[in-house]
Design an enzyme around this catalytic site. Sequence first.
Site, PDB file in Angstrom:
ATOM      1  CB  SER A   1      44.768  -1.122 -54.727  1.00 38.04           C
ATOM      2  OG  SER A   1      43.360  -0.913 -54.709  1.00 38.04           O
TER       3      SER A   1
ATOM      4  CE1 TYR B   1      45.464   0.538 -49.246  1.00 39.06           C
ATOM      5  CE2 TYR B   1      43.885   0.869 -50.996  1.00 39.06           C
ATOM      6  CZ  TYR B   1      44.666   0.060 -50.201  1.00 39.06           C
ATOM      7  OH  TYR B   1      44.608  -1.322 -50.640  1.00 39.06           O
TER       8      TYR B   1
ATOM      9  CE  LYS C   1      48.306  -1.211 -50.799  1.00 34.78           C
ATOM     10  NZ  LYS C   1      48.945  -2.262 -50.299  1.00 34.78           N
TER      11      LYS C   1
HETATM   12  P1  NAD Z   1      44.136  -7.464 -43.997  1.00 35.27           P
HETATM   13  O1  NAD Z   1      44.395  -6.293 -43.032  1.00 35.27           O
HETATM   14  O2  NAD Z   1      43.358  -8.458 -43.692  1.00 35.27           O
HETATM   15  O3  NAD Z   1      45.836  -8.010 -43.920  1.00 35.27           O
HETATM   16  C1  NAD Z   1      47.077  -7.399 -43.717  1.00 35.27           C
HETATM   17  C2  NAD Z   1      47.769  -8.040 -42.592  1.00 35.27           C
HETATM   18  O4  NAD Z   1      48.893  -7.058 -42.492  1.00 35.27           O
HETATM   19  C3  NAD Z   1      46.997  -8.260 -41.611  1.00 35.27           C
HETATM   20  O5  NAD Z   1      47.445  -9.422 -41.006  1.00 35.27           O
HETATM   21  C4  NAD Z   1      47.850  -7.366 -40.621  1.00 35.27           C
HETATM   22  O6  NAD Z   1      47.967  -7.617 -39.220  1.00 35.27           O
HETATM   23  C5  NAD Z   1      49.224  -6.959 -41.186  1.00 35.27           C
HETATM   24  N1  NAD Z   1      49.756  -5.793 -40.862  1.00 35.27           N
HETATM   25  C6  NAD Z   1      49.509  -4.781 -40.887  1.00 35.27           C
HETATM   26  N2  NAD Z   1      50.426  -3.730 -40.607  1.00 35.27           N
HETATM   27  C7  NAD Z   1      51.649  -4.544 -40.572  1.00 35.27           C
HETATM   28  C8  NAD Z   1      52.818  -4.080 -40.092  1.00 35.27           C
HETATM   29  N3  NAD Z   1      53.211  -2.768 -39.998  1.00 35.27           N
HETATM   30  N4  NAD Z   1      53.759  -5.076 -39.903  1.00 35.27           N
HETATM   31  C9  NAD Z   1      53.539  -6.273 -40.051  1.00 35.27           C
HETATM   32  N5  NAD Z   1      52.271  -6.624 -40.330  1.00 35.27           N
HETATM   33  C10 NAD Z   1      51.136  -5.678 -40.625  1.00 35.27           C
HETATM   34  O7  NAD Z   1      44.118  -6.887 -45.359  1.00 35.27           O
HETATM   35  P2  NAD Z   1      43.865  -7.780 -46.652  1.00 35.27           P
HETATM   36  O8  NAD Z   1      42.414  -7.503 -47.096  1.00 35.27           O
HETATM   37  O9  NAD Z   1      44.292  -9.211 -46.702  1.00 35.27           O
HETATM   38  O10 NAD Z   1      44.956  -6.946 -47.833  1.00 35.27           O
HETATM   39  C11 NAD Z   1      46.055  -7.425 -47.926  1.00 35.27           C
HETATM   40  C12 NAD Z   1      46.966  -6.286 -48.888  1.00 35.27           C
HETATM   41  O11 NAD Z   1      46.309  -6.413 -50.333  1.00 35.27           O
HETATM   42  C13 NAD Z   1      47.121  -4.990 -48.292  1.00 35.27           C
HETATM   43  O12 NAD Z   1      48.256  -4.383 -48.723  1.00 35.27           O
HETATM   44  C14 NAD Z   1      45.981  -4.413 -49.176  1.00 35.27           C
HETATM   45  O13 NAD Z   1      46.236  -2.950 -49.110  1.00 35.27           O
HETATM   46  C15 NAD Z   1      45.766  -5.144 -50.455  1.00 35.27           C
HETATM   47  N6  NAD Z   1      44.704  -4.698 -50.925  1.00 35.27           N
HETATM   48  C16 NAD Z   1      43.547  -5.217 -50.274  1.00 35.27           C
HETATM   49  C17 NAD Z   1      42.258  -5.201 -50.990  1.00 35.27           C
HETATM   50  C18 NAD Z   1      40.822  -5.541 -50.530  1.00 35.27           C
HETATM   51  O14 NAD Z   1      39.930  -5.071 -50.724  1.00 35.27           O
HETATM   52  N7  NAD Z   1      40.989  -6.405 -49.482  1.00 35.27           N
HETATM   53  C19 NAD Z   1      41.996  -4.520 -52.306  1.00 35.27           C
HETATM   54  C20 NAD Z   1      43.297  -3.923 -52.895  1.00 35.27           C
HETATM   55  C21 NAD Z   1      44.521  -4.127 -52.165  1.00 35.27           C
HETATM   56  N1  UFG Z   2      28.453   0.085 -50.978  1.00 34.83           N
HETATM   57  C1  UFG Z   2      27.552   0.346 -50.383  1.00 34.83           C
HETATM   58  N2  UFG Z   2      27.301   0.088 -48.916  1.00 34.83           N
HETATM   59  C2  UFG Z   2      28.116  -0.143 -48.354  1.00 34.83           C
HETATM   60  C3  UFG Z   2      29.588  -0.242 -48.894  1.00 34.83           C
HETATM   61  C4  UFG Z   2      29.618  -0.162 -50.171  1.00 34.83           C
HETATM   62  O1  UFG Z   2      26.587   0.668 -51.209  1.00 34.83           O
HETATM   63  O2  UFG Z   2      27.924  -0.327 -47.054  1.00 34.83           O
HETATM   64  C5  UFG Z   2      28.978   0.178 -52.369  1.00 34.83           C
HETATM   65  C6  UFG Z   2      29.969   1.363 -52.724  1.00 34.83           C
HETATM   66  O3  UFG Z   2      29.188   2.669 -52.892  1.00 34.83           O
HETATM   67  C7  UFG Z   2      30.519   0.614 -53.975  1.00 34.83           C
HETATM   68  C8  UFG Z   2      30.370  -0.921 -53.935  1.00 34.83           C
HETATM   69  O4  UFG Z   2      29.565  -0.955 -52.655  1.00 34.83           O
HETATM   70  O5  UFG Z   2      29.650   1.038 -55.098  1.00 34.83           O
HETATM   71  C9  UFG Z   2      31.721  -1.282 -53.382  1.00 34.83           C
HETATM   72  O6  UFG Z   2      32.354  -0.667 -52.472  1.00 34.83           O
HETATM   73  P1  UFG Z   2      33.292  -1.206 -51.520  1.00 34.83           P
HETATM   74  O7  UFG Z   2      33.620  -0.254 -50.247  1.00 34.83           O
HETATM   75  O8  UFG Z   2      33.453  -2.585 -51.151  1.00 34.83           O
HETATM   76  O9  UFG Z   2      34.639  -1.360 -52.427  1.00 34.83           O
HETATM   77  P2  UFG Z   2      35.376  -0.090 -53.157  1.00 34.83           P
HETATM   78  O10 UFG Z   2      35.123  -0.362 -54.630  1.00 34.83           O
HETATM   79  O11 UFG Z   2      34.845   1.306 -52.710  1.00 34.83           O
HETATM   80  O12 UFG Z   2      36.918  -0.446 -52.693  1.00 34.83           O
HETATM   81  C10 UFG Z   2      37.663  -1.491 -52.487  1.00 34.83           C
HETATM   82  C11 UFG Z   2      38.480  -1.332 -51.412  1.00 34.83           C
HETATM   83  C12 UFG Z   2      39.532  -0.576 -51.743  1.00 34.83           C
HETATM   84  C13 UFG Z   2      40.266  -0.851 -53.120  1.00 34.83           C
HETATM   85  C14 UFG Z   2      39.220  -1.028 -54.287  1.00 34.83           C
HETATM   86  C15 UFG Z   2      39.684  -1.372 -55.570  1.00 34.83           C
HETATM   87  O13 UFG Z   2      37.866  -0.930 -50.301  1.00 34.83           O
HETATM   88  O14 UFG Z   2      40.821  -0.624 -50.812  1.00 34.83           O
HETATM   89  O15 UFG Z   2      38.264  -1.760 -53.611  1.00 34.83           O
HETATM   90  O16 UFG Z   2      40.352  -2.592 -55.221  1.00 34.83           O
HETATM   91  F1  UFG Z   2      41.156   0.023 -53.610  1.00 34.83           F
END
Ligand code: NAD
Ligand code: UFG
Length: 341
Positions: free
Chosen positions: A124, A148, A152
């Site tokens: 991330s 978090y 990572k």
């Molecule tokens: P998500 O929660 O939708 O998917 C994660 C999946 O992993 C789920 O299906 C969950 O059931 C499974 N899981 C959780 N713990 C587990 C365990 N102990 N064993 C087996 N399965 C397990 O999340 P996502 O948005 O699809 O994110 C996927 C990956 O990308 C994550 O590692 C997350 O940290 C990373 N990531 C997500 C974002 C974002 O904004 N969505 C940004 C940066 C990185």
């Molecule tokens: N925001 C609002 N209102 C809300 C939610 C968010 O104003 O209800 C604003 C936040 O302040 C920020 C922007 O929208 O300025 C984006 O916020 P998000 O929560 O959607 O995303 P972040 O950038 O805070 O974080 C996300 C994921 C993290 C990841 C990061 C970079 O939640 O897990 O992007 O990948 F690490």
Amino acid sequence: MKVLVTGGAGYIGSHTLVELLGQGHEALVVDSFSNSSPAALDRVRELSNGWLEHEECDIRDSTRLAQVAVRFRPDAVIHFAGLKSVGESTRRATDYYDVNVAGTVSLLRAMEASGCGKIIFSSSATVYGEPEYLPSDEAHRIGPTNVYGQTKAMAEQLLTDWARAEPARGAILLRYFNPVGAHASGRMGEDPRGVPENLMPFLAQVATGRREALRIWGDDYPTPDGTGIRDYIHVTDLARAHVAALARFATLEGADAYNIGTGQGISVREMLQAFERVVGRPLPHEIHPRRPGDVAEMRADPAKANRELGWQAEYDVDDMVKSLWAWQSANPWGYGAPPES
Ligand code: NAD
Ligand code: UFG
């Protein structure tokens, strides 16, 4: 290739499966369904004809995971499984280290048992912490500011050391910026449990009437309209980056990190306006104080991924919002049934 996909039923995993199967790869999903539903995999099967199986398994169950991996003998692993909420990670630090770090150790042991040495990891942009310069490239210092992000960064280090230990191993660390949007069919999308923490799923629930108003966390940032700027990336573009990354293993030695973003910054207000254009009406919103831990702006320099993975984001903000709205309006309760009133 035969690909073992941990967390494949989740938001990014399910979209990646459709792209993987569409390119002729075979996939075995390992998921505990702790934050997802097997229904997401049914939708993947509906959208693609390829070979897809799944096992319900927690990645921390090392014995079971190794059995699954040894039986499947994957050529590569894509590791999505993890806990991902920044806010929750402070309160549940032990769980976050257990799943995101110890879970990754367990996965590496299973890979060793099955003779697989190639892994793509969901990292991330949060590993960079407060940006020192924008756009941030992969040489930016690592300095996460929340639990978090620490998990990572630790998993990245673990994978880097693991990959360097044997010449046949390789680890690709994909640093996602802000994944948003849904599959073009409207059949798959993000299905958060509880109140969404992130902007786009919250906004989508305001548009369906499930939430009253968007709370804009701060309009006094040093940005043109005062609201936070992020690099939003369409989930299908992100999914394709994983397929592109598989080809990188042919020449990879050790570990390498790639930013996956568009390089374009969009403010909260701009995103709200884009959403209002798509739904055709104003959406209720309120200005609130800044959310602790938020930065004014995050933006990727994706040039390395463009150059070395042959990958480039194709979708724009309108595509992100339209696809999200198509999914949310057709599935207001995600993959589940509406709550009984
Ligand atoms: P998500 O929660 O939708 O998917 C994660 C999946 O992993 C789920 O299906 C969950 O059931 C499974 N899981 C959780 N713990 C587990 C365990 N102990 N064993 C087996 N399965 C397990 O999340 P996502 O948005 O699809 O994110 C996927 C990956 O990308 C994550 O590692 C997350 O940290 C990373 N990531 C997500 C974002 C974002 O904004 N969505 C940004 C940066 C990185
Ligand atoms: N925001 C609002 N209102 C809300 C939610 C968010 O104003 O209800 C604003 C936040 O302040 C920020 C922007 O929208 O300025 C984006 O916020 P998000 O929560 O959607 O995303 P972040 O950038 O805070 O974080 C996300 C994921 C993290 C990841 C990061 C970079 O939640 O897990 O992007 O990948 F690490």
